[in-house]
Scaffold this active site. Sequence first.
Site, PDB file in Angstrom:
ATOM      1  N   HIS A 127       0.847  -1.195   0.000  1.00  0.00           N
ATOM      2  CA  HIS A 127       0.000   0.000   0.000  1.00  0.00           C
ATOM      3  C   HIS A 127       0.885   1.248   0.000  1.00  0.00           C
ATOM      4  CE1 HIS A 127      -3.574   2.383   1.276  1.00  0.00           C
ATOM      5  NE2 HIS A 127      -2.688   3.085   1.952  1.00  0.00           N
ATOM      6  N   TYR A 158      -7.526   7.336   1.406  1.00  0.00           N
ATOM      7  CA  TYR A 158      -8.738   6.944   0.669  1.00  0.00           C
ATOM      8  C   TYR A 158      -9.528   8.162   0.211  1.00  0.00           C
ATOM      9  CZ  TYR A 158      -7.591   2.323   2.419  1.00  0.00           C
ATOM     10  OH  TYR A 158      -6.929   1.160   2.704  1.00  0.00           O
ATOM     11  N   ASP A 209      -8.209   1.561  -4.249  1.00  0.00           N
ATOM     12  CA  ASP A 209      -9.359   1.212  -3.407  1.00  0.00           C
ATOM     13  C   ASP A 209     -10.258   2.434  -3.233  1.00  0.00           C
ATOM     14  OD1 ASP A 209     -11.123   0.175  -1.601  1.00  0.00           O
ATOM     15  OD2 ASP A 209      -9.614  -0.443  -0.131  1.00  0.00           O
ATOM     16  N   HIS A 211     -12.957   2.273  -1.553  1.00  0.00           N
ATOM     17  CA  HIS A 211     -13.414   2.128  -0.161  1.00  0.00           C
ATOM     18  C   HIS A 211     -14.891   2.502  -0.021  1.00  0.00           C
ATOM     19  CE1 HIS A 211     -12.093   1.524   4.081  1.00  0.00           C
ATOM     20  NE2 HIS A 211     -11.068   0.968   3.479  1.00  0.00           N
ATOM     21  N   ARG A 282     -11.894  -9.915  -2.382  1.00  0.00           N
ATOM     22  CA  ARG A 282     -11.050  -9.322  -1.340  1.00  0.00           C
ATOM     23  C   ARG A 282     -11.502  -9.748   0.064  1.00  0.00           C
ATOM     24  NH1 ARG A 282      -7.315  -7.416  -0.530  1.00  0.00           N
ATOM     25  NH2 ARG A 282      -7.633  -5.263   0.073  1.00  0.00           N
ATOM     26  N   HIS A 311      -8.136 -10.016   1.840  1.00  0.00           N
ATOM     27  CA  HIS A 311      -7.846  -8.807   2.618  1.00  0.00           C
ATOM     28  C   HIS A 311      -6.721  -9.111   3.607  1.00  0.00           C
ATOM     29  CE1 HIS A 311      -9.594  -5.415   5.319  1.00  0.00           C
ATOM     30  NE2 HIS A 311      -9.123  -4.872   4.228  1.00  0.00           N
ATOM     31  N   ASP A 315      -4.884  -4.457  10.715  1.00  0.00           N
ATOM     32  CA  ASP A 315      -5.720  -4.875  11.852  1.00  0.00           C
ATOM     33  C   ASP A 315      -6.132  -6.341  11.703  1.00  0.00           C
ATOM     34  OD1 ASP A 315      -7.163  -3.997   9.664  1.00  0.00           O
ATOM     35  OD2 ASP A 315      -8.726  -2.997  10.824  1.00  0.00           O
ATOM     36  N   GLU A 338      -2.769  -9.068  -0.509  1.00  0.00           N
ATOM     37  CA  GLU A 338      -2.437  -7.819   0.191  1.00  0.00           C
ATOM     38  C   GLU A 338      -1.492  -8.151   1.340  1.00  0.00           C
ATOM     39  OE1 GLU A 338      -5.758  -5.877   2.073  1.00  0.00           O
ATOM     40  OE2 GLU A 338      -4.579  -4.121   2.596  1.00  0.00           O
TER      41      GLU A 338
HETATM   42 MG    MG Z   1     -10.209  -2.370   0.778  1.00  0.00          MG
END
Ligand code: MG
Length: 416
Positions: A127, A158, A209, A211, A282, A311, A315, A338
């Site tokens: 990212h 984002y 993304d 989002h 994802r 994904h 987190d 990712e």
């Molecule tokens: Mg995403």
Amino acid sequence: MSTTRITDVQVIATAPEGINLLVVKVLTNQPGLFGLGCATFAYRHLAVQCVVEQYLRPLLVGRDASAIEELWQLMHQNAYWRNGPIENNAISGIDMALWDLKGKMAGMPLYQLLGGKVREGVPVYRHAEAPTLEQLCEKVAQYREQGIRHVRCQMGGYGGQGFGPAPAGTPRGAAEGIYLDGRRYVRETIELFEGLRNQLGYDLALCHDVHERLAPADAIHLARALEPFQLLFLEDAIALEDAAWMPRLREATSTPLAQGELINNPAEWRWLITERLVDFLRVHISQIGGITPARKLAQFAEGFGVRIAWHGPGDMSPLGHAANIHIDLAAPNLGVQEWSGIEPPNFVIQELRGPRGALLDVFPGLPELDQGYVYANDKPGLGIELDEREAAKYPCEAAVTTWTQTRRMDGALQLP
Ligand code: MG
């Protein structure tokens, strides 16, 4: 062979880098034999912990630890109402721990139980995020020097600014939040990819993304306008709640589409696959209930030419990352993975409380990133350990989450 029975189910909550991680430990009647799984739902960790300790532990103690499918169905049906994120993450913690256990019983890494490797390493994307094109190009170039071949490029969190007071152009009395001007975001994103391709060429695979932050018509406009820049995929251009727009988006553009990190229920992914409305899935594995449903999903998608791109955000515990990697190693229809490694996404870095590198002290055995590929270790099961004394040094906090308080310029909340 005597039956391996579950004797206890424990939850270990730890935040080595300021992100609340939840680990489930399933213990057995065989000395020293236990499994570890990821039940991380960083923003509701106490609720997940409660479900595991108060409801699933009593359900499972005394049962055969090797009957993974049976136990998954048992947990899934036990509360009658099902497929919610709290319940699914709780089930995931136990499900992953049972697969970890099964690998330890067999003396094999998980990818062997899933059919064996179809590739030696898993290609990953990183990212990159920056406030200006020049800074973003620098970051992407750094990744390229590290051998990274896939990069997700974002300008300014984002498309929004950081959490704070309402900016100019909002109504009097507008609340604090992360403000997003959708039209400006679309315009800047098109300019961003034009600039990236002009400066860096077309060798790198770039993705982006949205989002879920755009109205469907704006998402269609963006996807069409990005076609000359040949994205690997455009992610969550349409919100899950607006999924009925997906056929229109699909027909309108040749930009490959990715969707699914918010999916909880098979009803949400099944038609996206059978109608071939997405190119990449994802899905967040713990969010759908762990390895058992994820391997079914991956194989279902394979039959329709849809690729997996699980994904893999900050987190998520290293156990969750390892589960992704093991499934990827054995899946013919892997697209890309990712990889946040030990670096949380930028919006969480602001809330970091723990020291850098602490994650690796708590979870020895994290899969290794080298020249754009991630490699699992060959230890039995998921191959990740948990140092519970280190974990105890970093207690979780149930703070109010701010990054999800995203607002339109008129001050109203919108999906984060
Ligand atoms: Mg995403």
